[in-house]
Design an enzyme around this catalytic site. Structure first.
Site, PDB file in Angstrom:
ATOM      1  N   HIS A  71       0.821  -1.211   0.000  1.00 61.12           N
ATOM      2  CA  HIS A  71       0.000   0.000   0.000  1.00 61.12           C
ATOM      3  C   HIS A  71       0.856   1.264   0.000  1.00 61.12           C
ATOM      4  O   HIS A  71       2.019   1.259   0.412  1.00 61.12           O
ATOM      5  CB  HIS A  71      -0.941  -0.011   1.203  1.00 61.12           C
ATOM      6  CG  HIS A  71      -2.040  -1.009   1.062  1.00 61.12           C
ATOM      7  ND1 HIS A  71      -3.091  -1.076   1.945  1.00 61.12           N
ATOM      8  CD2 HIS A  71      -2.267  -1.983   0.152  1.00 61.12           C
ATOM      9  CE1 HIS A  71      -3.920  -2.036   1.580  1.00 61.12           C
ATOM     10  NE2 HIS A  71      -3.427  -2.614   0.495  1.00 61.12           N
ATOM     11  N   GLU A  73       0.844   4.009   1.771  1.00 57.75           N
ATOM     12  CA  GLU A  73       1.355   4.508   3.044  1.00 57.75           C
ATOM     13  C   GLU A  73       2.584   3.717   3.488  1.00 57.75           C
ATOM     14  O   GLU A  73       3.566   4.300   3.972  1.00 57.75           O
ATOM     15  CB  GLU A  73       0.275   4.404   4.130  1.00 57.75           C
ATOM     16  CG  GLU A  73      -0.984   5.187   3.828  1.00 57.75           C
ATOM     17  CD  GLU A  73      -2.060   4.381   3.110  1.00 57.75           C
ATOM     18  OE1 GLU A  73      -3.249   4.615   3.379  1.00 57.75           O
ATOM     19  OE2 GLU A  73      -1.720   3.518   2.266  1.00 57.75           O
ATOM     20  N   CYS A  97      -6.214   1.848   5.427  1.00 62.21           N
ATOM     21  CA  CYS A  97      -6.765   0.589   5.921  1.00 62.21           C
ATOM     22  C   CYS A  97      -6.188   0.356   7.318  1.00 62.21           C
ATOM     23  O   CYS A  97      -5.308   1.087   7.770  1.00 62.21           O
ATOM     24  CB  CYS A  97      -6.408  -0.568   4.979  1.00 62.21           C
ATOM     25  SG  CYS A  97      -4.661  -1.050   5.030  1.00 62.21           S
ATOM     26  N   CYS A 100      -2.319  -0.074   7.328  1.00 59.49           N
ATOM     27  CA  CYS A 100      -1.601   1.182   7.069  1.00 59.49           C
ATOM     28  C   CYS A 100      -1.753   2.138   8.248  1.00 59.49           C
ATOM     29  O   CYS A 100      -0.816   2.865   8.582  1.00 59.49           O
ATOM     30  CB  CYS A 100      -2.105   1.816   5.782  1.00 59.49           C
ATOM     31  SG  CYS A 100      -1.578   0.897   4.315  1.00 59.49           S
TER      32      CYS A 100
END
Length: 137
Positions: A71, A73, A97, A100
């Protein structure tokens, strides 16, 4: 035209970073900023040297999420100097999410600014000590 505030300025940059995403399901960009200077950027994409979703398809888990990509991040945190993350702000195109959120909290991020909501009932636990702002255009 009036000058943009800093939050909108850095969210615009996060949107541009998201254009590098390699998963067709969702393009996410993250910009980590400290004292109005960009520390790091990240987008959701596959591990270096591995196949990309856009080339070979997504790997979908039991919850219906693609798990091929790292992801945005996490990529932004991985590409930053650890000491620079403490007290910084993460500008993300989408609400983080739960994984993250934990990564940003553990890294020392103190503020998260995002644009698009992402259904996530867990962030209330993981982001309790972080200022979280949603900006809608």
């Amino acid at each position: 035209m009036p000058r943009k505030n800093w939050d909108k300025y850095f969210l615009d940059i996060a949107r541009e970073v998201a254009t590098r995403s390699t998963c067709p399901r969702l393009s996410v960009g993250c910009v980590i900023v400290k004292e109005k200077h960009i520390i790091s950027t990240g987008y959701n994409g596959s591990i270096h040297g591995h196949d990309h979703c856009e080339d070979v398809g997504c790997l979908i888990n039991e919850q219906g999420r693609c798990i091929r990509t790292i992801h945005a991040e996490v990529n932004a945190v991985l590409h930053a100097e650890r000491d620079d993350l403490k007290g910084a702000t993460a500008y993300v195109t989408h609400e983080p999410c739960e994984n993250c959120a934990k990564t940003l909290a553990q890294s020392g991020i103190k503020k998260i600014v995002f644009e698009n909501a992402y259904e996530n009932k867990w962030n209330q636990y993981f982001l309790k000590d972080i200022e979280v702002i949603r900006i809608k255009d």
